[in-house]
Design a protein around this motif. Structure first.
Motif, PDB file in Angstrom:
ATOM      1  N   THR A 256       0.837  -1.196   0.000  1.00 27.38           N
ATOM      2  CA  THR A 256       0.000   0.000   0.000  1.00 27.38           C
ATOM      3  C   THR A 256       0.874   1.248   0.000  1.00 27.38           C
ATOM      4  OG1 THR A 256      -1.642  -1.214   1.268  1.00 27.38           O
ATOM      5  CG2 THR A 256      -1.858   1.170   1.229  1.00 27.38           C
ATOM      6  N   ARG A 257       0.368   2.317  -0.609  1.00 31.14           N
ATOM      7  CA  ARG A 257       1.033   3.606  -0.512  1.00 31.14           C
ATOM      8  C   ARG A 257       0.038   4.646  -0.021  1.00 31.14           C
ATOM      9  NH1 ARG A 257       2.019   7.079  -5.879  1.00 31.14           N
ATOM     10  NH2 ARG A 257      -0.131   7.397  -6.520  1.00 31.14           N
ATOM     11  N   ILE A 258       0.527   5.803   0.400  1.00 27.57           N
ATOM     12  CA  ILE A 258      -0.310   6.899   0.855  1.00 27.57           C
ATOM     13  C   ILE A 258      -0.095   8.066  -0.101  1.00 27.57           C
ATOM     14  CG2 ILE A 258      -0.870   8.469   2.742  1.00 27.57           C
ATOM     15  CD1 ILE A 258       0.360   6.400   4.663  1.00 27.57           C
ATOM     16  N   ALA A 259      -1.187   8.521  -0.724  1.00 20.94           N
ATOM     17  CA  ALA A 259      -1.108   9.636  -1.666  1.00 20.94           C
ATOM     18  C   ALA A 259      -2.189  10.640  -1.337  1.00 20.94           C
ATOM     19  CB  ALA A 259      -1.265   9.132  -3.104  1.00 20.94           C
ATOM     20  N   PRO A 267      -3.829  -1.141  -7.064  1.00 22.38           N
ATOM     21  CA  PRO A 267      -4.398  -2.238  -7.859  1.00 22.38           C
ATOM     22  C   PRO A 267      -3.853  -2.315  -9.278  1.00 22.38           C
ATOM     23  CG  PRO A 267      -5.957  -0.433  -7.720  1.00 22.38           C
ATOM     24  CD  PRO A 267      -4.817  -0.076  -6.816  1.00 22.38           C
ATOM     25  N   ALA A 268      -3.256  -1.229  -9.795  1.00 19.33           N
ATOM     26  CA  ALA A 268      -2.735  -1.227 -11.163  1.00 19.33           C
ATOM     27  C   ALA A 268      -1.268  -1.629 -11.235  1.00 19.33           C
ATOM     28  CB  ALA A 268      -2.917   0.163 -11.788  1.00 19.33           C
ATOM     29  N   GLY A 269      -0.654  -1.894 -10.092  1.00 17.53           N
ATOM     30  CA  GLY A 269       0.766  -2.241 -10.061  1.00 17.53           C
ATOM     31  C   GLY A 269       1.429  -1.571  -8.881  1.00 17.53           C
ATOM     32  N   ASP A 270       2.469  -2.213  -8.367  1.00 16.93           N
ATOM     33  CA  ASP A 270       3.137  -1.709  -7.176  1.00 16.93           C
ATOM     34  C   ASP A 270       4.005  -0.497  -7.512  1.00 16.93           C
ATOM     35  OD1 ASP A 270       3.857  -1.552  -4.562  1.00 16.93           O
ATOM     36  OD2 ASP A 270       4.593  -3.600  -4.398  1.00 16.93           O
ATOM     37  N   ASP A 271       4.038   0.475  -6.598  1.00 12.01           N
ATOM     38  CA  ASP A 271       4.869   1.655  -6.815  1.00 12.01           C
ATOM     39  C   ASP A 271       6.321   1.397  -6.420  1.00 12.01           C
ATOM     40  OD1 ASP A 271       3.979   1.530  -4.083  1.00 12.01           O
ATOM     41  OD2 ASP A 271       4.812   3.540  -3.802  1.00 12.01           O
ATOM     42  N   ASN A 272       6.566   0.279  -5.724  1.00 11.34           N
ATOM     43  CA  ASN A 272       7.939  -0.094  -5.367  1.00 11.34           C
ATOM     44  C   ASN A 272       7.978  -1.607  -5.147  1.00 11.34           C
ATOM     45  OD1 ASN A 272       6.997  -0.553  -2.637  1.00 11.34           O
ATOM     46  ND2 ASN A 272       7.089   1.677  -2.349  1.00 11.34           N
ATOM     47  N   ALA A 273       9.092  -2.099  -4.688  1.00 17.83           N
ATOM     48  CA  ALA A 273       9.274  -3.549  -4.531  1.00 17.83           C
ATOM     49  C   ALA A 273       8.876  -4.043  -3.145  1.00 17.83           C
ATOM     50  CB  ALA A 273      10.732  -3.914  -4.807  1.00 17.83           C
ATOM     51  N   ASN A 274       8.266  -3.199  -2.344  1.00 12.47           N
ATOM     52  CA  ASN A 274       7.927  -3.587  -0.975  1.00 12.47           C
ATOM     53  C   ASN A 274       6.553  -4.246  -0.944  1.00 12.47           C
ATOM     54  OD1 ASN A 274      10.326  -2.403   0.153  1.00 12.47           O
ATOM     55  ND2 ASN A 274       9.384  -0.406  -0.201  1.00 12.47           N
ATOM     56  N   ARG A 300       2.700  -7.530   7.282  1.00 16.11           N
ATOM     57  CA  ARG A 300       3.928  -6.735   7.325  1.00 16.11           C
ATOM     58  C   ARG A 300       4.178  -6.162   5.934  1.00 16.11           C
ATOM     59  NH1 ARG A 300       8.917  -6.759  10.305  1.00 16.11           N
ATOM     60  NH2 ARG A 300      10.758  -6.387   8.997  1.00 16.11           N
ATOM     61  N   GLN A 301       4.502  -4.879   5.873  1.00 13.65           N
ATOM     62  CA  GLN A 301       4.818  -4.253   4.601  1.00 13.65           C
ATOM     63  C   GLN A 301       5.484  -2.902   4.846  1.00 13.65           C
ATOM     64  OE1 GLN A 301       1.689  -2.423   2.225  1.00 13.65           O
ATOM     65  NE2 GLN A 301       0.198  -2.783   3.849  1.00 13.65           N
ATOM     66  N   ALA A 302       6.144  -2.397   3.805  1.00  7.95           N
ATOM     67  CA  ALA A 302       6.713  -1.046   3.830  1.00  7.95           C
ATOM     68  C   ALA A 302       5.777  -0.124   3.065  1.00  7.95           C
ATOM     69  CB  ALA A 302       8.103  -1.029   3.203  1.00  7.95           C
ATOM     70  N   VAL A 303       5.390   0.997   3.677  1.00  7.25           N
ATOM     71  CA  VAL A 303       4.431   1.931   3.089  1.00  7.25           C
ATOM     72  C   VAL A 303       5.134   3.260   2.818  1.00  7.25           C
ATOM     73  CG1 VAL A 303       2.233   3.117   3.388  1.00  7.25           C
ATOM     74  CG2 VAL A 303       2.552   0.825   4.342  1.00  7.25           C
ATOM     75  N   ALA A 304       5.056   3.701   1.564  1.00  6.78           N
ATOM     76  CA  ALA A 304       5.626   4.993   1.178  1.00  6.78           C
ATOM     77  C   ALA A 304       4.523   6.035   1.138  1.00  6.78           C
ATOM     78  CB  ALA A 304       6.307   4.887  -0.183  1.00  6.78           C
ATOM     79  N   ALA A 305       4.793   7.227   1.657  1.00  7.12           N
ATOM     80  CA  ALA A 305       3.834   8.334   1.652  1.00  7.12           C
ATOM     81  C   ALA A 305       4.335   9.420   0.701  1.00  7.12           C
ATOM     82  CB  ALA A 305       3.671   8.904   3.061  1.00  7.12           C
ATOM     83  N   TYR A 306       3.409   9.937  -0.129  1.00  9.46           N
ATOM     84  CA  TYR A 306       3.729  10.958  -1.134  1.00  9.46           C
ATOM     85  C   TYR A 306       2.872  12.191  -0.904  1.00  9.46           C
ATOM     86  CZ  TYR A 306       5.735   6.885  -3.495  1.00  9.46           C
ATOM     87  OH  TYR A 306       6.454   5.757  -3.794  1.00  9.46           O
ATOM     88  N   ASP A 307       3.408  13.360  -1.292  1.00 11.90           N
ATOM     89  CA  ASP A 307       2.632  14.593  -1.191  1.00 11.90           C
ATOM     90  C   ASP A 307       1.851  14.824  -2.481  1.00 11.90           C
ATOM     91  OD1 ASP A 307       4.484  15.483  -3.066  1.00 11.90           O
ATOM     92  OD2 ASP A 307       5.628  16.674  -1.619  1.00 11.90           O
ATOM     93  N   ALA A 308       1.237  16.012  -2.595  1.00 17.72           N
ATOM     94  CA  ALA A 308       0.409  16.309  -3.759  1.00 17.72           C
ATOM     95  C   ALA A 308       1.210  16.322  -5.050  1.00 17.72           C
ATOM     96  CB  ALA A 308      -0.293  17.654  -3.566  1.00 17.72           C
TER      97      ALA A 308
END
Length: 440
Positions: A256-259, A267-274, A300-308
């Motif tokens: 999962t990521r945070i945007a 669901p369209a593909g992972d943004d990284n290898a985590n 367990r997973q690594a979650v990346a957070a992105y800004d606007a």
């Protein structure tokens, strides 16, 4: 026997042969390569069958009215013109049915779903939050069958956002293969198998006992703070052990990521290898404890957070463990879930602990009335980047009372009151909700 007297038997044999040939028609239809033309020919064949049946009924009446003439007819007499035409129709029907791409007995793909409408009124709400009448969601699901082993589940949800825009989401798209009771392997987008509520109650409002889900288990596009959807591989199965049953779930998928303050299950593909990896174990009691089930889970997973601007803000190692218990018997419905998160900042920061949980109690009266109550609490560490990056990643407490009335097994009317103490708002928000939900 006169040839016309044998017509009903030949007709039934011809129709039976046509249906048998239709069962193997996909192989021949593949060679034809023109689906639209075959469907038109199928419709023509159905009309011919109806006309043929009517003609046979007419001939049977004529034969019954003239038994002497039939008995006096020479045994070697040639078939009459009507009989010849009927035999020709029989051959045509058989040819068209054999070339068809569809079994004449196939009723088609059934479509099921849920719909709901409602009303809400808030006091001390945050600026911009709306009240009044609203359309809930229109949820469709399909379960195409390809035999006993191949399984599919497709779920589409049509909803209305607060700005009035209609959106369509592909909530679940699973294709699976069942080897036996011990293993079914799924691929696609599915509800993350943790806890009880997230597995038992999906997007149809009519099936869940209350109007609102526990806030901590809201869907991602509704401001949820836990990864309730996963896109990947999921293996599940069960064993019967005496009167009890053991179930398990193992899964791996896109992280999962945070945007823009919201969770995105990628669901369209992972943004990284985590990748996310998780498990769940459940035990359903039988015998004297029938109705009681318990379970544990973790992920367990690594979650990346992105800004606007889609710039990386933080990366957090999410570690979640939880447990649940359910008692569903004698008209009682008791559900309890607890979650513990121990997250670590992957930029070298410290670890942060958070706790979430709820208790839901309901009791059925005369199979129609279902009063219920729920208590929820989330104590979230605001120094945890995982929650700090989410718009709803705040601690809260919610108390709820409600009444559900089943007008029909597929229609329910619900009235609900909740008071939510939100740490981010700094005051309690009172809310009344009314919902009419159906399933079809």
């Amino acid at each position: 026997m006169h040839p016309e007297a044998r017509l009903p038997h030949r007709l039934l044999a011809s129709i039976a042969m046509a249906c048998a040939l239709a069962a193997v028609s996909p192989c021949r239809a593949q060679a034809a390569g023109d689906t639209a033309q075959l469907e038109r020919r199928l419709e023509q064949s159905l009309k011919m069958i109806e006309a043929l049946a009517a003609r046979v009924e007419q001939l049977e009446k004529q034969l019954a009215a003239k038994p002497a003439a039939v008995a006096a007819a020479p045994a070697a007499a040639p078939a009459s013109a009507p009989a010849a035409r009927i035999e020709e129709l029989e051959r045509t029907v058989g040819q068209l049915t054999a070339a068809s791409t569809r079994d004449l007995r196939d009723p088609g793909l059934p479509l099921h779903g849920f719909a709901d409408v409602g009303w809400s009124q808030r006091r001390h709400a945050a600026p911009g939050e709306r009240s009044g009448f609203a359309v809930g969601s229109l949820d469709f699901y399909l379960t195409p069958q390809f035999g006993t082993s191949i399984k599919t589940l497709i779920e589409l949800n049509v909803g209305v956002e607060e700005d009035g825009e209609t959106v369509i989401d592909l909530e679940r798209a699973q294709i699976g293969y069942s080897f036996n009771d011990h293993l079914t392997l799924w691929g696609g987008r599915f509800h993350t198998p943790f806890g009880y509520w997230n597995m038992a109650f999906h997007h149809g409002a009519q099936i869940q006992p209350s109007i609102l889900r526990p806030r901590m288990l809201d869907f991602e596009d509704d401001g949820g703070i836990l990864p309730v959807h996963t896109t990947g591989l999921w293996g599940t199965g069960s064993w019967r052990i005496g009167a009890d049953r053991l179930t398990y779930h193992l899964y791996v998928g896109n992280g999962t990521r945070i945007a823009n303050g919201s969770l995105d299950p990628n669901p369209a593909g992972d943004d990284n290898a985590n990748k996310v990896a998780g498990f769940a174990l459940g035990w359903r009691f039988g015998g004297a404890l029938d109705g009681l089930s318990v379970g544990v889970h973790g992920l367990r997973q690594a979650v990346a957070a992105y800004d606007a601007a889609d710039a990386l803000q933080s990366r957090t190692r999410l570690n979640m463990l939880g447990a649940h218990a359910l008692y569903d018997s004698d008209g009682w419905e008791l559900i309890a879930e607890a979650y513990r998160l121990r997250d670590r900042d992957l930029a070298g920061g410290a670890s942060h602990g958070s706790h979430l949980g709820y208790l839901h109690v309901g009791h059925s009266l005369r199979d129609r009335w279902l009063p219920y109550a729920r208590w929820e609490k989330a104590s979230l560490d605001q120094a945890d980047n995982y929650f700090a990056a989410q718009a709803n990643g705040r601690s809260y407490t919610r108390r709820m009372l409600g009444m559900r009335y089943n007008l029909d097994p597929r229609a329910a009317l619900k009235l609900e009151f909740n008071r939510t103490d939100d740490q981010g708002i700094g005051r309690a928000v009172d809310e009344w909700r009314l919902q009419y939900a159906v399933g079809f």
